[in-house]
Scaffold this active site. Sequence first.
Site, PDB file in Angstrom:
ATOM      1  N   ILE A 124      36.696  37.058  38.320  1.00 14.41           N
ATOM      2  CA  ILE A 124      35.779  36.574  39.366  1.00 14.41           C
ATOM      3  C   ILE A 124      34.594  35.858  38.707  1.00 14.41           C
ATOM      4  O   ILE A 124      34.108  34.845  39.218  1.00 14.41           O
ATOM      5  CB  ILE A 124      35.278  37.728  40.262  1.00 14.41           C
ATOM      6  N   GLY A 125      34.154  36.358  37.582  1.00  9.51           N
ATOM      7  CA  GLY A 125      33.057  35.710  36.857  1.00  9.51           C
ATOM      8  C   GLY A 125      33.408  34.283  36.477  1.00  9.51           C
ATOM      9  O   GLY A 125      32.593  33.359  36.604  1.00  9.51           O
TER      10      GLY A 125
ATOM     11  N   GLY B 131      30.489  41.957  37.556  1.00 10.38           N
ATOM     12  CA  GLY B 131      31.794  42.289  38.115  1.00 10.38           C
ATOM     13  C   GLY B 131      32.883  41.956  37.120  1.00 10.38           C
ATOM     14  O   GLY B 131      32.644  41.911  35.907  1.00 10.38           O
ATOM     15  N   SER B 132      34.053  41.688  37.637  1.00 13.07           N
ATOM     16  CA  SER B 132      35.203  41.505  36.755  1.00 13.07           C
ATOM     17  C   SER B 132      35.208  40.108  36.131  1.00 13.07           C
ATOM     18  O   SER B 132      34.647  39.157  36.678  1.00 13.07           O
ATOM     19  CB  SER B 132      36.491  41.724  37.551  1.00 13.07           C
ATOM     20  N   THR B 133      35.865  39.988  35.003  1.00 12.76           N
ATOM     21  CA  THR B 133      35.909  38.727  34.271  1.00 12.76           C
ATOM     22  C   THR B 133      36.581  37.598  35.074  1.00 12.76           C
ATOM     23  O   THR B 133      36.031  36.493  35.122  1.00 12.76           O
ATOM     24  CB  THR B 133      36.553  38.939  32.886  1.00 12.76           C
TER      25      THR B 133
ATOM     26  N   CYS C  28      31.405  49.409  32.827  1.00  8.71           N
ATOM     27  CA  CYS C  28      31.737  48.229  32.039  1.00  8.71           C
ATOM     28  C   CYS C  28      31.606  48.524  30.555  1.00  8.71           C
ATOM     29  O   CYS C  28      32.289  47.938  29.743  1.00  8.71           O
ATOM     30  CB  CYS C  28      30.813  47.095  32.425  1.00  8.71           C
TER      31      CYS C  28
ATOM     32  N   GLU D 273      27.638  39.345  33.899  1.00  7.16           N
ATOM     33  CA  GLU D 273      27.886  40.627  33.223  1.00  7.16           C
ATOM     34  C   GLU D 273      29.285  41.048  33.629  1.00  7.16           C
ATOM     35  O   GLU D 273      29.497  41.457  34.767  1.00  7.16           O
ATOM     36  CB  GLU D 273      26.888  41.696  33.688  1.00  7.16           C
TER      37      GLU D 273
END
Length: 505
Positions: A246-247, A242-244, A298, A264
């Site tokens: 949230i990561g 997902g998005s950076t 992505c 990822e």
Amino acid sequence: MTKTQEQTIEREPMNRDFYKLFINGEQVESDNGERTKIYNPATGKVIAEVAKASKKDAEKAIQAARNAFDHGKWKLTPPGRRARVLNKIAEIMGSRFKELVELEILNTGKSLAAAKGQIAQAIEDFEFYAGAIVGHGGTVNNVPGQFHNYTEKEPVGVCAQIIPWNYPLMMAAWKIAPAIAAGCSVVLKPASLTPLTAIVLGEICHEAGVPEGVVNVIPGSGSEIGNYLVEHELVNKVAFTGSTPIGKDIMGKASATLKRVTLELGGKSPNLVFEDADIDAAVDGSLYGIYNNTGQSCDARSRLYIHEDVYDEFIEKFIAKTEKIQIGDPFDKGTHMGAIIDQTQLDTIKGYVQFAIDEGAEILTGGKVLKPEGFEDGFWYAPTVIGNVTQEMKVVQEEIFGPVVVVSKFKNEKEAIALANDSEYGLASSIWSTNGARATRVANQIQAGIVMINCPFSAFPGTPFGGYKQSGFGRELSKETLDLYSETKSIMSYFGSRPINPFGI
Ligand code: NAD
Ligand code: MN
């Protein structure tokens, strides 16, 4: 499977009005009866409802996965037998290919060609891991004489897997296949917008012989259910795509229980066209690089850098072909590009393009919302090329996640590499050059997990997929992924004839 066998299996149609959670081998309503409406982004119409998992449901799924792992037989099943089940999953997916493709298109608005390619790959992912797991094992290591050491690969345990909306079934396959191949149990949380094919995959796993509790699929809110999984002490690993931002949040929260984490995340992948490139091949590959999956990838090659000597020729051809991209009915074979996932994402794209204009960039083509005939209530954006950009601009640095590419010139190899690496991300990259030595030299200096040389495709089952820098860490789709779903146990033994008495007491 023979025809007669197939006829005896009673299956629900894949395309339903209501989808339940899949927990402990059963389709169940959510604890509080809550449901989410699911839309077709191409039409803006509701296509189904899905049970919305509450924290209680998440708890149930975690308990089921934990119980299956601690007391079930899956992790004790020999790898070859697990491989047979994975191949069976692939076989059932293959036999229901058309239904899966249709459902994916209805839930995402992606083009028929894109959906077919992705689902074919999802099937091959299971086949790949079926093969890979059989060869996945420990080592025997050199230790002093009269000692013996070997390692065992043991499944890491219960895995929370959280995935995005851009490749719903393919991402589910990337997650579930290696985890169950390795002997883990999983609780998969699909993206709220696109849970349908992942739920069906859970059911297919069960039909293929995956024991109850090993694969659980619970659609629900990211901040609520996703977070619950990430913080839960009975979960051993989190695999997130997902998005950076949230990561980063997940990595922080997972630290409280020291969960294994693989991430990822986003990308802003560069695409370098050298003066010695086959320009037509570079144009065609670059079109795919950005517009595949409506730019919602992505690995989208969203920064196009072109050598000044071939800039005009390349841009003229690239824009001409961009304007030929067919947009509309996702089920039409001639459609190249499908819909944007929802109004929020469409607004994000519009916002970025407006930023570019405000910062002085030039829209070379596109830059507008579309209303294809018959799909006026869906979410559509024109393939867009933005020129006259500088490195500091938001549209050059930030991930847009739409069919928008920024283009600029470079003077030489050194500058091309510097521009390519001028990003907080490092997922993918492309190099177009007929000079093999140069392409290799540049590939070695690019800070990205994936480099494509004269090639539009970033991955096949078996090739490691993952990022450098803020694109995350860990690799999926490859043999090493199995290590990331395993713990390594070192077993040391002594076989000397004299007892060891280190203290000499
Ligand atoms: P997102 O980060 O908004 O959501 C991804 C998933 O996380 C969803 O299932 C969501 O419900 C869940 N989630 C949201 N908040 C959470 C929280 N606080 N705790 C736990 N889970 C939470 O991403 P998206 O908008 O669905 O997808 C787009 C992003 O995904 C892009 O940045 C894209 O680059 C990235 N992506 C990366 C890859 C890759 O392999 N690197 C592949 C596809 C997409
Ligand atoms: Mn999001």
